[in-house]
Motif scaffolding. Structure first.
Motif, PDB file in Angstrom:
ATOM      1  N   SER A   1       8.185   0.166   8.347  1.00  0.00           N
ATOM      2  CA  SER A   1       8.823   1.471   8.179  1.00  0.00           C
ATOM      3  C   SER A   1       7.862   2.480   7.554  1.00  0.00           C
ATOM      4  O   SER A   1       7.915   3.669   7.858  1.00  0.00           O
ATOM      5  CB  SER A   1      10.086   1.339   7.326  1.00  0.00           C
ATOM      6  N   ARG A   2       6.977   1.993   6.686  1.00  0.00           N
ATOM      7  CA  ARG A   2       6.056   2.906   6.020  1.00  0.00           C
ATOM      8  C   ARG A   2       4.944   3.376   6.953  1.00  0.00           C
ATOM      9  O   ARG A   2       4.588   4.552   6.958  1.00  0.00           O
ATOM     10  CB  ARG A   2       5.476   2.252   4.765  1.00  0.00           C
TER      11      ARG A   2
ATOM     12  N   CYS B   1       2.700   7.588   1.165  1.00  0.00           N
ATOM     13  CA  CYS B   1       3.949   7.090   1.746  1.00  0.00           C
ATOM     14  C   CYS B   1       3.885   5.584   1.990  1.00  0.00           C
ATOM     15  O   CYS B   1       4.884   4.989   2.420  1.00  0.00           O
ATOM     16  CB  CYS B   1       4.273   7.835   3.037  1.00  0.00           C
TER      17      CYS B   1
ATOM     18  N   SER C   1      14.155   2.043  -3.034  1.00  0.00           N
ATOM     19  CA  SER C   1      13.266   2.621  -2.037  1.00  0.00           C
ATOM     20  C   SER C   1      13.920   2.610  -0.664  1.00  0.00           C
ATOM     21  O   SER C   1      14.587   1.633  -0.284  1.00  0.00           O
ATOM     22  CB  SER C   1      11.943   1.849  -1.994  1.00  0.00           C
TER      23      SER C   1
ATOM     24  N   SER D   1       9.935  -1.950   4.127  1.00  0.00           N
ATOM     25  CA  SER D   1       9.009  -2.746   4.932  1.00  0.00           C
ATOM     26  C   SER D   1       7.724  -1.989   5.237  1.00  0.00           C
ATOM     27  O   SER D   1       7.696  -0.755   5.279  1.00  0.00           O
ATOM     28  CB  SER D   1       9.676  -3.153   6.255  1.00  0.00           C
TER      29      SER D   1
ATOM     30  N   SER E   1       9.298   6.380  -1.697  1.00  0.00           N
ATOM     31  CA  SER E   1      10.590   6.769  -1.113  1.00  0.00           C
ATOM     32  C   SER E   1      11.767   6.359  -1.999  1.00  0.00           C
ATOM     33  O   SER E   1      12.897   6.240  -1.522  1.00  0.00           O
ATOM     34  CB  SER E   1      10.748   6.151   0.287  1.00  0.00           C
TER      35      SER E   1
ATOM     36  N   ARG F   1      12.199   2.943   2.249  1.00  0.00           N
ATOM     37  CA  ARG F   1      11.350   2.216   3.207  1.00  0.00           C
ATOM     38  C   ARG F   1      10.795   0.964   2.536  1.00  0.00           C
ATOM     39  O   ARG F   1       9.753   1.000   1.882  1.00  0.00           O
ATOM     40  CB  ARG F   1      10.218   3.117   3.707  1.00  0.00           C
TER      41      ARG F   1
ATOM     42  N   ARG G   1       5.181   3.486  10.227  1.00  0.00           N
ATOM     43  CA  ARG G   1       5.857   4.332  11.219  1.00  0.00           C
ATOM     44  C   ARG G   1       6.103   5.730  10.663  1.00  0.00           C
ATOM     45  O   ARG G   1       5.931   6.736  11.363  1.00  0.00           O
ATOM     46  CB  ARG G   1       7.174   3.678  11.637  1.00  0.00           C
ATOM     47  N   GLN G   2       6.491   5.803   9.381  1.00  0.00           N
ATOM     48  CA  GLN G   2       6.709   7.105   8.756  1.00  0.00           C
ATOM     49  C   GLN G   2       5.410   7.907   8.720  1.00  0.00           C
ATOM     50  O   GLN G   2       5.389   9.102   9.042  1.00  0.00           O
ATOM     51  CB  GLN G   2       7.256   6.918   7.338  1.00  0.00           C
TER      52      GLN G   2
END
Length: 386
Positions: free
Chosen positions: A328-329, A309, A321, A325, A315, A323, A331-332
């Motif tokens: 964001s990746r 991820c 995509s 940044s 994504s 995500r 955090r995911q």
């Protein structure tokens, strides 16, 4: 002398010679024995033929972003802490050919994949956190609505010989996740290594009928009361040595409620988005599919490979995509591992092995990141009350 046939739950004693015989017996039964090996300055899982292939007298020191091997003061065979490879590398392989296609007489003929029969693995030296991680992958890959036939076949063909952890690494936090250090389930046999007054022996706990059957092929004896107490004694010592903590209670809700927390920006300033954490994590299961063909256009193949991820293309949906940044990746990844995973599969996706901490190039420690989010969230709640 060999005692009577051991029953499930029995506790017996073997020596190094008997352990070597057990490895040979597994090989004779058609298993490829996978155990800890010392190669390229890393203790990692790989094929072994005898106890001579084990990292006798070696251990590893791990910290955030750091891994080093060093000599021990004794000749322990399992006196190391887990390395970068896990059971996932063998049960859910990094890449596998699904099928090929060849042009014949103007038409394409579908060819089979690489595996005509799943390999038979016997895993030696499996720690409690590893068994817990295998349980998580079982839940995801063979116990859910959609089953992975590659994982399922390899899993059914495997044997697990656990080892109770005696000296955890600095990055370990299995006690916080209730996954160790004591091997309590999921094993065919479980070993506790004992070195005392020149003796080098193993306490063996029988977990399954297969484990009992394997013991019948080697010399063992009844374990004394003192030896029978060793598994708990060794595990209690290891548990007390684990200093890293992560408060498990409420962490799923914490992450959902702090989607825009400033700590995510702080992490993004350090994270390289390299995906190392997902590669070494024993529960991450994401994959991608690659289609390739040769320059002649006569042959094509479809491969399944690990994905992460953290990659930009992971994504990708239609227009681009989702995500973009690093923030964001990351955090995911962390939110899925510790929060959304519970919604999907009814349990956490983290077993506290600490690999993601040790093998992160910049030493990002998820336990510290969770603590930082929790601390500021608590401060905000306190101010709101005031």
């Amino acid at each position: 002398m060999t005692a009577r046939c051991p029953a499930i739950g029995s506790v017996v004693r073997i020596d190094c010679e008997a352990l070597d015989s057990l490895i040979r017996a597994l090989i004779e039964r058609g298993y490829q024995v996978i155990g800890p090996t010392l190669k390229d300055s890393v203790i990692a899982l790989g094929p072994i033929q005898s106890i001579g292939d084990l990292p006798q007298g070696w251990t590893s020191r791990q910290q955030a972003g750091s891994y080093r091997i060093e000599r021990r003061g004794d000749e322990a065979l399992f006196g190391y802490t887990i390395g970068p490879k896990s059971l996932k590398n063998f049960l859910h392989p990094p890449e596998i050919k699904l099928f090929g296609a060849a042009r014949e007489n103007g038409a394409f003929r579908i060819l089979g994949g690489e595996e005509t029969a799943a390999p038979r693995y016997a895993f030696l030296g499996v720690r409690a956190c590893e068994l817990a991680a295998r349980g998580v992958q079982d839940r995801v890959l063979i116990e859910d609505q959609f089953q992975d036939p590659v994982y399922g076949a390899r899993r059914r063909n495997s044997v697990a010989i656990g080892v109770n952890c005696a000296e955890p690494a600095e990055v370990c936090f299995c006690t916080s996740m209730d996954t160790g250090p004591r091997v309590r389930n999921g094993f065919d046999l479980a070993l506790t290594e004992v070195l005392n007054n020149g003796a080098h022996e193993f306490v063996v706990e029988v977990g399954t009928e297969l484990g009992a059957d394997l013991l019948e092929t080697i010399r063992y004896s009844e374990a004394s009361e003192a030896l029978q107490a060793k598994p708990e004694e060794v595990s209690d010592h290891a548990a007390r040595a684990i200093a890293r903590r992560m408060e498990k209670a409420g962490v799923a809700e914490l992450l959902k409620e702090n989607f825009d927390h400033p700590q995510w920006d702080d992490i993004a300033g350090r994270c390289l988005a390299c995906g190392n954490c997902t590669m070494v994590c024993p529960t991450c299961f994401c994959i991608t599919i690659d289609d390739t063909s040769d320059v002649t256009g006569e042959h094509a193949e479809r491969w399944r490979k690990w994905d992460s991820c953290f990659t930009l293309g992971f994504s990708y949906i239609h227009y681009g995509s989702v995500r973009l940044s690093t923030k964001s990746r990351y955090r995911q990844w962390l939110s899925h591992k510790l929060s959304y995973w519970n919604d999907q599969f009814g349990e956490s996706g983290c077993v506290g092995c600490g690999r993601c901490i040790a093998w992160c190039p910049v030493g990002i420690d998820l336990t510290k990141e969770i603590a930082a989010i929790r601390a500021t969230a608590a401060e905000e709640t306190s101010r709101g009350v005031e």
